[in-house]
Enzyme design. Structure first.
Site, PDB file in Angstrom:
ATOM      1  N   GLU A 188      39.112  40.009  14.351  1.00  0.00           N
ATOM      2  CA  GLU A 188      37.992  40.379  13.480  1.00  0.00           C
ATOM      3  C   GLU A 188      36.683  40.543  14.244  1.00  0.00           C
ATOM      4  O   GLU A 188      35.882  41.423  13.925  1.00  0.00           O
ATOM      5  CB  GLU A 188      37.822  39.357  12.356  1.00  0.00           C
ATOM      6  CG  GLU A 188      38.942  39.387  11.320  1.00  0.00           C
ATOM      7  CD  GLU A 188      40.202  38.668  11.754  1.00  0.00           C
ATOM      8  OE1 GLU A 188      40.156  37.935  12.775  1.00  0.00           O
ATOM      9  OE2 GLU A 188      41.238  38.820  11.085  1.00  0.00           O
TER      10      GLU A 188
ATOM     11  N   HIS B 126      41.679  32.012   1.197  1.00  0.00           N
ATOM     12  CA  HIS B 126      41.903  33.405   0.801  1.00  0.00           C
ATOM     13  C   HIS B 126      41.324  33.695  -0.579  1.00  0.00           C
ATOM     14  O   HIS B 126      41.779  34.594  -1.277  1.00  0.00           O
ATOM     15  CB  HIS B 126      43.403  33.737   0.769  1.00  0.00           C
ATOM     16  CG  HIS B 126      44.031  33.916   2.110  1.00  0.00           C
ATOM     17  ND1 HIS B 126      44.297  32.873   2.953  1.00  0.00           N
ATOM     18  CD2 HIS B 126      44.453  35.021   2.762  1.00  0.00           C
ATOM     19  CE1 HIS B 126      44.864  33.328   4.065  1.00  0.00           C
ATOM     20  NE2 HIS B 126      44.972  34.638   3.973  1.00  0.00           N
TER      21      HIS B 126
HETATM   22  C1  LIG Z   1      41.784  35.472  10.598  1.00  0.00           C
HETATM   23  C2  LIG Z   1      42.829  36.148   9.815  1.00  0.00           C
HETATM   24  N1  LIG Z   1      42.960  37.485   9.892  1.00  0.00           N
HETATM   25  C3  LIG Z   1      43.908  38.111   9.179  1.00  0.00           C
HETATM   26  C4  LIG Z   1      44.738  37.414   8.355  1.00  0.00           C
HETATM   27  C5  LIG Z   1      45.760  38.128   7.503  1.00  0.00           C
HETATM   28  N2  LIG Z   1      47.087  37.893   8.046  1.00  0.00           N
HETATM   29  C6  LIG Z   1      47.875  36.899   7.587  1.00  0.00           C
HETATM   30  S1  LIG Z   1      49.294  36.776   8.427  1.00  0.00           S
HETATM   31  C7  LIG Z   1      48.885  38.055   9.428  1.00  0.00           C
HETATM   32  C8  LIG Z   1      49.813  38.484  10.509  1.00  0.00           C
HETATM   33  C9  LIG Z   1      50.002  37.430  11.529  1.00  0.00           C
HETATM   34  O1  LIG Z   1      50.840  37.901  12.521  1.00  0.00           O
HETATM   35  P1  LIG Z   1      51.470  36.903  13.571  1.00  0.00           P
HETATM   36  O2  LIG Z   1      50.411  36.063  14.170  1.00  0.00           O
HETATM   37  O3  LIG Z   1      52.305  37.692  14.502  1.00  0.00           O
HETATM   38  O4  LIG Z   1      52.370  35.932  12.696  1.00  0.00           O
HETATM   39  P2  LIG Z   1      53.664  36.312  11.802  1.00  0.00           P
HETATM   40  O5  LIG Z   1      53.173  36.670  10.455  1.00  0.00           O
HETATM   41  O6  LIG Z   1      54.369  37.416  12.456  1.00  0.00           O
HETATM   42  O7  LIG Z   1      54.455  35.045  11.751  1.00  0.00           O
HETATM   43  C10 LIG Z   1      47.650  38.578   9.090  1.00  0.00           C
HETATM   44  C11 LIG Z   1      46.995  39.715   9.727  1.00  0.00           C
HETATM   45  C12 LIG Z   1      44.558  36.021   8.280  1.00  0.00           C
HETATM   46  N3  LIG Z   1      45.292  35.262   7.455  1.00  0.00           N
HETATM   47  N4  LIG Z   1      43.622  35.412   9.033  1.00  0.00           N
END
Ligand SMILES: Cc1ncc(C[n+]2csc(CCOP(=O)(O)OP(=O)(O)O)c2C)c(N)n1
Ligand SMILES: [Mg+2]
Lengths: 332, 323
Positions: free
Chosen positions: A67, A136
């Protein structure tokens, strides 16, 4: 053949957002959308769906989960001639990019003696009521309103969502468009083509002689419901949606209070230190002699947003709470 | 296998994985049936990672988790009744219904919470590791995070501090190839997140995250190294989530192919370990089935407990804002 009757077009809030962004991309060659899962997925709430196909990958970009980097791209690109539309998926993630917002975006023009222009539009999703818990669900618009240099709008209807997005993108200043996730399915009239809802202009959604409710975002609809109930109690209630929180349309609110003499402010954010406090202070400065009762405020209690629906139901203000507070305020 | 692992450890690995799998399958169903409110990020497919790391940890070792956190808590010993109750938003849940799936925690088990903020965990784990050293314990901290999270500034700041101070922390990257709907190749210019370790003065290790024994061995080395005071390790586990980003079927976006999902399902870590254990006469097919049956009963009892539990009283709303 009968005259084709032109029915006003109705769209859900989510599609009105898309429509607003579409108009901006059509109108401004140097505008682009950037954010997490905005292009391929069309955002987790689907409000950019179809824009990748329509405008191509040079106008809408998926980013890493970064972000601060994303907001920085917005700042740097805007300062050098682009008009970025930055998507911050959930308003709660403002924490990840607050330095770019508070120390760069908001102040750059001023610090540079006016030698920079930051036409960044930030779209972000706020609001509780979806069982998404403390990280959230927040409504953090007061954080933004405290920063000179930013503008903040909060559309409560599909019409305003589209019109405020277009106005934000045409503005040469950073504008935050604080959207509401629980309102996404709500439908309303949305004209075709580009139109603006002017920044800084409130809407009087219901006229009344006895009482004024100033409500923001989703709370506008709760206030309108409450106004019906208050009318049954003989209180002819005016409902004002400021639509823009910064700069604030003081004139419309003060004019109403001078006529009704009693006012309540309602927002979904935590009541303590919320934008309602600023509005209340402004009202007592501008209309003290007209007030027949203390200014009332309804907002969320002083706690993080709880997960359990059983608690969240008591967290988010609603029409019932507005009516109860009005009765308390006015001794009804 | 490079060295002999005691049978009871192998059986422990197996049980932890089965507990995660069966809990998650049921939780996903309950969410999609509307019984569990909000959003669940399910751990199915990635069980070998949580199990392979957690077998080395005691309740005094800390972990931080992610939005996809049930598996971490289960592998650390989470009780199904309290967990299901939390997902249902009941007063008897681990967080009294205030946290839900994305904030589920248990401090007594050394689990510093799931986290709704991607990249939220690593800095906190570095703080826990700092505390371990400050309080002169030999405990370690392990922080789980995704490939997507490895692009957050928070991860990089945490890793740099851990490397600089040689803190007893293990960075466990669960690289499942996607951050939400964005493939790794669209979110970073490298293939191995472990490469990032070099920038922070720590070893970077890549391991097959679908192989519980491989994870167990690699995690064991990293954790021992941390306990000896030799500093952090970045352990990247290549894995896959079988379900969608949220829920089981999720949003139905076509961001990955059916073939790809089918391929990874052939690498399912649970049948794989079961086959290895059967070949070595450590766990017969019947005995494995008995574990599944036992855990199924545990799941059923957990759901029953959750459904019968009371909702939190509205008066709880303002409790626990301050100590
Ligand atoms: C700071 C932040 N940015 C965006 C999100 C939205 N978000 C939730 S899960 C996710 C993907 C995370 O990917 P990864 O770290 O690879 O974990 P995975 O879901 O694959 O286990 C996103 C973008 C969030 N929760 N927090
Ligand atoms: Mg991932």
């Amino acid at each position: 053949m009968a005259e084709a009757q032109q029915q006003p077009r109705k769209l859900p809030y989510v599609a009105a957002i898309t429509d607003g962004v579409r108009e901006v991309l059509k109108e401004q060659d140097n505008a682009f959308v950037i954010g997490e899962d905005v292009a391929g997925a069309g955002s987790v709430y689907g409000y950019y769906k179809g824009l990748l196909e329509e405008f191509g990958p040079d106008r809408i970009y998926d980013t890493p989960i970064s972000e601060e980097g994303i907001m920085g791209v917005g700042v740097g690109a805007a300062a050098t001639g682009c008009r970025p539309i930055v998507d911050l998926m959930f308003m709660d993630f403002i924490g990840e990019c607050m330095d770019e917002i508070a120390n760069q975006l908001a102040k750059m023009r001023y610090m540079f003696g006016g030698h920079a222009r930051l036409p960044v539009t930030v779209l972000t999703m706020a609001g509780a009521g979806a069982s998404l818990a403390a990280q959230h669900s927040q409504s953090l618009e007061a954080w933004l309103c405290h920063l000179p240099g930013l503008k903040v709008v909060m559309p409560s209807t599909p019409y305003d969502a589209k019109g405020l997005i277009i106005a934000a993108a045409r503005d040469d200043n950073p504008v935050f468009v604080v959207l509401n996730k629980v309102s996404l399915a709500m439908t309303g009239e949305v004209p075709e083509g580009a139109y603006e809802v002017p920044i800084g202009q409130a809407a009087v959604l219901r006229e009344g002689r006895d009482y004024t409710i100033v409500a923001t975002g989703r709370m506008v609809h709760e206030a309108l419901k409450a106004a019906e109930q208050l009318a049954e109690l003989g209180l002819d209630t005016e409902v004002i949606d400021p639509r823009t929180l910064q700069p604030f349309d003081t004139a419309t609110v003060v004019d109403s209070v001078r006529r009704t003499h009693r006012v309540m402010i309602v927002h979904e954010a935590v009541r303590h230190g919320g934008i309602g406090a600023e509005i209340a202070a402004t009202i007592q400065e501008e209309a003290f002699d007209y007030l027949d009762a203390p200014v009332a405020r309804v907002g969320a209690p002083f706690s993080p947003v709880p997960f359990s629906p059983a608690l969240e139901a008591h967290y988010v203000p609603d029409a019932e709470r507005i009516v109860a507070e009005a009765k308390r305020q006015l001794g009804l | 296998m490079t060295r002999a692992i005691a049978d009871d450890i192998l059986l422990d690995l197996h049980r932890r994985m089965v507990r995660i799998r069966l809990f998650e399958e049921t939780a996903g169903r309950l969410m999609e049936d509307g019984k569990i409110p909000g959003a669940l990020h399910l751990y199915v497919g990635q069980e070998a990672v949580a199990a392979g790391v957690m077998v080395h940890l005691s309740n005094d070792d800390w972990i931080t988790s992610t939005h996809r956190g049930h598996g971490h808590l289960i592998a650390k010993g989470g009780a199904f009744d309290r967990m299901f109750a939390e997902l249902y938003g009941k007063a008897t849940g681990y967080c009294k219904g205030k946290g839900g799936s994305m904030h589920i925690c248990n401090m007594e088990l050394g689990m510093l919470g799931a986290n709704g903020i991607v990249g939220g965990g690593p800095p906190i784990a570095v703080g826990a590791a700092f505390s371990n050293r400050f309080r002169k314990t030999d405990r370690v901290a392990c922080t789980f995070f995704g490939d997507g999270a490895s692009n957050e500034g928070a991860f990089h700041e945490a890793a740099n501090m851990a490397g600089l101070y040689k803190l007893p922390v293990v960075f466990v990257c669960e690289n499942n190839g996607y951050g939400e709907f964005t493939a790794q190749s669209n979110h970073q210019a490298i293939v191995d997140v472990a490469d990032r370790a070099a920038g922070y003065g720590m070893p970077g290790v890549v391991v097959d995250g679908m192989d519980a024994i491989a994870v167990y061995e690699a995690a064991g080395e990293a954790i021992e190294r941390a306990r000896r005071g030799e500093g952090p390790t970045l352990l990247e586990c290549k894995t896959y989530r079988f379900f969608d980003h949220v829920g089981v079927r999720g949003m139905g976006l076509a961001y990955r192919s059916d073939d790809e999902v089918a391929y990874w399902r052939t690498r399912d870590p649970i049948p794989r370990l079961e086959q290895q254990l059967a070949e070595q006469d450590i766990l017969s097919t019947e005995a494995a089935m008995a574990v599944h049956a036992e855990v199924t009963r545990e799941v059923e009892a957990g759901v029953r407990f959750a459904e019968e539990s009371p909702l939190p009283d509205p008066s709880a709303l303002l409790e626990d804002v301050y100590a």
